[in-house]
Design an enzyme around this catalytic site. Sequence first.
Site, PDB file in Angstrom:
ATOM      1  N   HIS A 145      30.842 -18.494  13.551  1.00 53.27           N
ATOM      2  CA  HIS A 145      30.706 -20.029  13.871  1.00 53.27           C
ATOM      3  C   HIS A 145      30.915 -20.215  15.581  1.00 53.27           C
ATOM      4  O   HIS A 145      30.972 -21.600  15.787  1.00 53.27           O
ATOM      5  CB  HIS A 145      31.427 -20.640  12.832  1.00 53.27           C
ATOM      6  CG  HIS A 145      30.695 -20.764  11.842  1.00 53.27           C
ATOM      7  ND1 HIS A 145      30.783 -19.672  10.828  1.00 53.27           N
ATOM      8  CD2 HIS A 145      30.050 -21.750  11.030  1.00 53.27           C
ATOM      9  CE1 HIS A 145      29.947 -20.059   9.644  1.00 53.27           C
ATOM     10  NE2 HIS A 145      29.361 -21.385   9.805  1.00 53.27           N
ATOM     11  N   SER A 150      26.548 -24.979   9.601  1.00 52.32           N
ATOM     12  CA  SER A 150      27.493 -24.178   9.360  1.00 52.32           C
ATOM     13  C   SER A 150      27.432 -23.732   7.727  1.00 52.32           C
ATOM     14  O   SER A 150      26.975 -24.564   6.827  1.00 52.32           O
ATOM     15  CB  SER A 150      28.950 -24.742   9.462  1.00 52.32           C
ATOM     16  OG  SER A 150      29.272 -25.546   8.335  1.00 52.32           O
ATOM     17  N   ASP A 151      28.168 -22.583   7.341  1.00 43.23           N
ATOM     18  CA  ASP A 151      28.284 -22.326   6.026  1.00 43.23           C
ATOM     19  C   ASP A 151      29.449 -23.135   5.254  1.00 43.23           C
ATOM     20  O   ASP A 151      30.390 -23.378   6.241  1.00 43.23           O
ATOM     21  CB  ASP A 151      28.426 -20.835   5.794  1.00 43.23           C
ATOM     22  CG  ASP A 151      27.908 -20.229   4.462  1.00 43.23           C
ATOM     23  OD1 ASP A 151      27.838 -21.055   3.629  1.00 43.23           O
ATOM     24  OD2 ASP A 151      27.792 -19.031   4.408  1.00 43.23           O
ATOM     25  N   ALA A 152      29.653 -23.077   4.034  1.00 37.77           N
ATOM     26  CA  ALA A 152      30.194 -24.293   3.186  1.00 37.77           C
ATOM     27  C   ALA A 152      31.759 -23.669   3.387  1.00 37.77           C
ATOM     28  O   ALA A 152      32.130 -22.393   3.412  1.00 37.77           O
ATOM     29  CB  ALA A 152      30.043 -24.147   1.769  1.00 37.77           C
TER      30      ALA A 152
END
Length: 985
Positions: A225, A246-248
């Site tokens: 990230h 972004s991923d969770a």
Amino acid sequence: MSGCQATSESTSTPFRDPRLPDGERVADLLARLTLDERIAMLHQFAPAVERLGLAAFRTGQEALHGVAWMGPATVFPQAVGLGATWHPELLRRIGEAVGTEVRAMRARDERVGLNVWAPVVNLLRDPRWGRNEEGYAEDPYLTSALAAAYTRGLRGDDPVRWRTAPVLKHWLAHNNETHRDTASSSVRPRVLHEYDLAAFRGAVRAGAVAGVMPAYNLVNGRPNHVSPYLREHLRTWIEQELVVCSDAGAPSNLVDSEHYFDTHEEAVAAALLAGVDSFTDHDQDASKTVERVRGALERGLIDASVVEVAVRRLLAMRCALGEFDPPTEPAESVKAAGFDTPGHRALALEAAEQAVVLLKNDGLLPLSDATAGTVAVVGPLADGCKLDWYSGSLIRRSTPREALVARLGAERVVFVEGTDTVRLRAAAGWVRVPDAEAPERAREGGPEGSLNPAHTAGRTDLPPLTVGPAPTDLALADWGGGVLTLRAPSGRYLTVAEDGFVRAAAEQPGGWVVQETFTLERHGDGHLLRHRGTGGYVCVAAEGLKVAAPDGSSEVANAKAMVAKAQAEVFTLEVVERGEDAVARTAAEATTVLVLAGNDPHINGRETEDRTTLALPAQQDRLWRAAHAANPRTALVLVSSYPYAVGEAADVLPALLWTAHGGQAAGTGLARVLFGDVSPAGRLPQTWYADEEELPDLLDYDIIASRATYLYFDGAPLFPFGHGLSYTRFAYGELSVQRTASEGEGAVLAVECEVTNAGPCDGDEVVQIYVSAPKARVPRPHRRLVAHRRVPLRQGETARLFFTVPVDEALGFWDVAHGRWTVDPGTYEIHAGASSADIRCTATIAVDGPPPAPRPVLERGLAAADFDSADGIRLVDLTKVRGDAVACADDTIGRLLFRACDFGAGARTVTVEAARAEDVEGDGAVVELHLSDGTTLASVAIPPTGDPYRYTTVGATLPTPPSGVHDLHITLRGALRLARLGFSG
């Protein structure tokens, strides 16, 4: 307007004018937003801006193989099954169907998002990966080709407006669930450029991708990230603005689990500067993200222009989706146009058929309606149509048993599940399931009123299990690794609701935390029954069976777990009948036996959980053995999300097939292949290994050094990449290859070959074009897929196929010595075949040019990460922003090799740039240099720098100055980070 009332400011404004270029419209809208409004848009759930008539917007709609999580939708085969079709055009049509359903569902429900998070292009490097079901292939070319096709369908054909906005998952080098948010993938430059980036690069350049999602893991010590590759690579591949979502929970991980930054303000600032635009964190609560961005601005970590860049990208995506345009067609027509259509149902069946891979066939298949006789269909997957975490709800379904009954009639199909029938006895009596009404089943909007299982695991209105004088027989399925499910005679699974009581209430195992799995732990003369969802043990309470679940902090949880275990009931397990005995009895009375084995995608080998073995669960292994012993006309059908090591089955059974979980038409598609309505043409998208011992460590991402995937594997696989048999035969004619120049681009390879269906029936052949470099100066793949075509051929038909492949792409590799993609002069082999191991014809082509130059170490020095080979090292982050360094894997000793270093007339001094976090003096951190003949050049001690990112430069004189070209060996000792070396004459 999604509930927003337009005001005077929102009418007749440039951003609403479809006649203007999108860039002007986005710029106009951006200028109208306040800083607070812009900040709010950075969260996944961007709020409405009522004064401008802007609707709320959500990034993220799962659509991996159909619309997920939003209720009933057409469900296609799992992604790995779509990968097995090797059919880009099919995937384009499936993407079109899914995108159309997204739009139709959006017209009904505003929660459905148009920014779809699909497909997954992570490479299936290791078949033990829990999310193997989500990827297409272990090969970057095939993955990229299929991803490009699927995204083209999702995006649509309109040159300006996008049907949906696809986001590729998960950037980058992500192939493990074990420690997935803290593990670092060590990816050297060659693997990065030739393997991991390649899967994304082709799909992005195809032009139908809206963005990417970074993965949870770290690469070379730096979280994805805050990856510099987003800027250095991704955003250079195409002029279009790309959105990074972004991923969770990953933004919070930067501080909470990864401890990469000290504060969330630093973390969010670094992510924005790296290129993250949308933050998926804290579910629908945007307040924490907004607070962190504001804090980063107040501390001067970023300025408002950084926020502006991210919001501009998000608005550009929304504009491309047509959000700011006037409606072009009534919502009712959108609702009716593209949901559960006959065309989509037919497409789901076509996909299920094309995904089936025939692994072995000694003449048992295809079956015929006339001669198949009585068919015994047995095994835990025989009457199932399994969903996974990214499936939609089924509107309709077909299981193998149902499909065979529909074809042959109920009197000719015998079904046995093969689970063990067991009874559990507690101290106070037998465990029993009280009589109760079956849970309701939800009818969804298909024209036939098809059944869709209601989620009943959390029900508390059913009575819990009790103990008494009369037992209830339970069906016990062992899914491997000691993971069990227990099912009542009603067909419902034992599950645990929030009140802790055990009930027979679930139609299927499911949910993020599965509540339907148990483990039997030996305890004295009996067993403890542990519930895996909570970690607690089953005890007998006055009201019935209940789980005493540990909770709280780790110390409290451990203490409670000890108490719970002490209170746990000791059960006696009585086996009424073994599943293999029932299967053997049924098989002996049948003409043909089909054993359906595999996995339940919610139980083992799934998101958050890697597999530890390639073995088929022992209970299922016993089933095919018992069936074959009783009836030699036994075929094993593996229905699974990943490969298995089933060498003995492949040796003795007359037929073996594999298909991923095939969606709503799984059973019908399989039956049509088994009976020859369709000749199988699926091909394996990854290597099936004979034994898990042939695999490197799960976290070893260096496929070159570890000799992993079909590209480098030196052993004999159980079934090779690209393998798949047919009911017909294909003959290959001569292969020809020419190097030509294409207008406006570089040189290309023009490949031609002829294929004839020389067998007894129509069928598809998958022609695969590979390249090899037999005399390469660096390790190259045994063969590398560069083109393919799935071509339907009638019996006796011949097709001449033409392939065009860029020379750089086909023959090149990443030259670490010079930091560029290069094609070496030499002779290359071009192969055409039916798999990576079944090569039918080969041609050669010569590439002229100057010989490769040695490393110019006097002019450029050596970046430590640009080694040719290494042992005992890991790649780490040079700084938190960019660059790579090298460290010992275990902080003791590591070795690097740099080939063909040109020291010119002589190098007399060396400088070593390194960091050493230890703050104590000593000789524990040393960099040693020597040549291949054993000549020691220098031993350089690295003093403490106090910080892993604070580098020092240490110089040394070389007593024996090297001259000319030599291989240079570097030995690292101790806890240090080596950045680079410099040499001077």
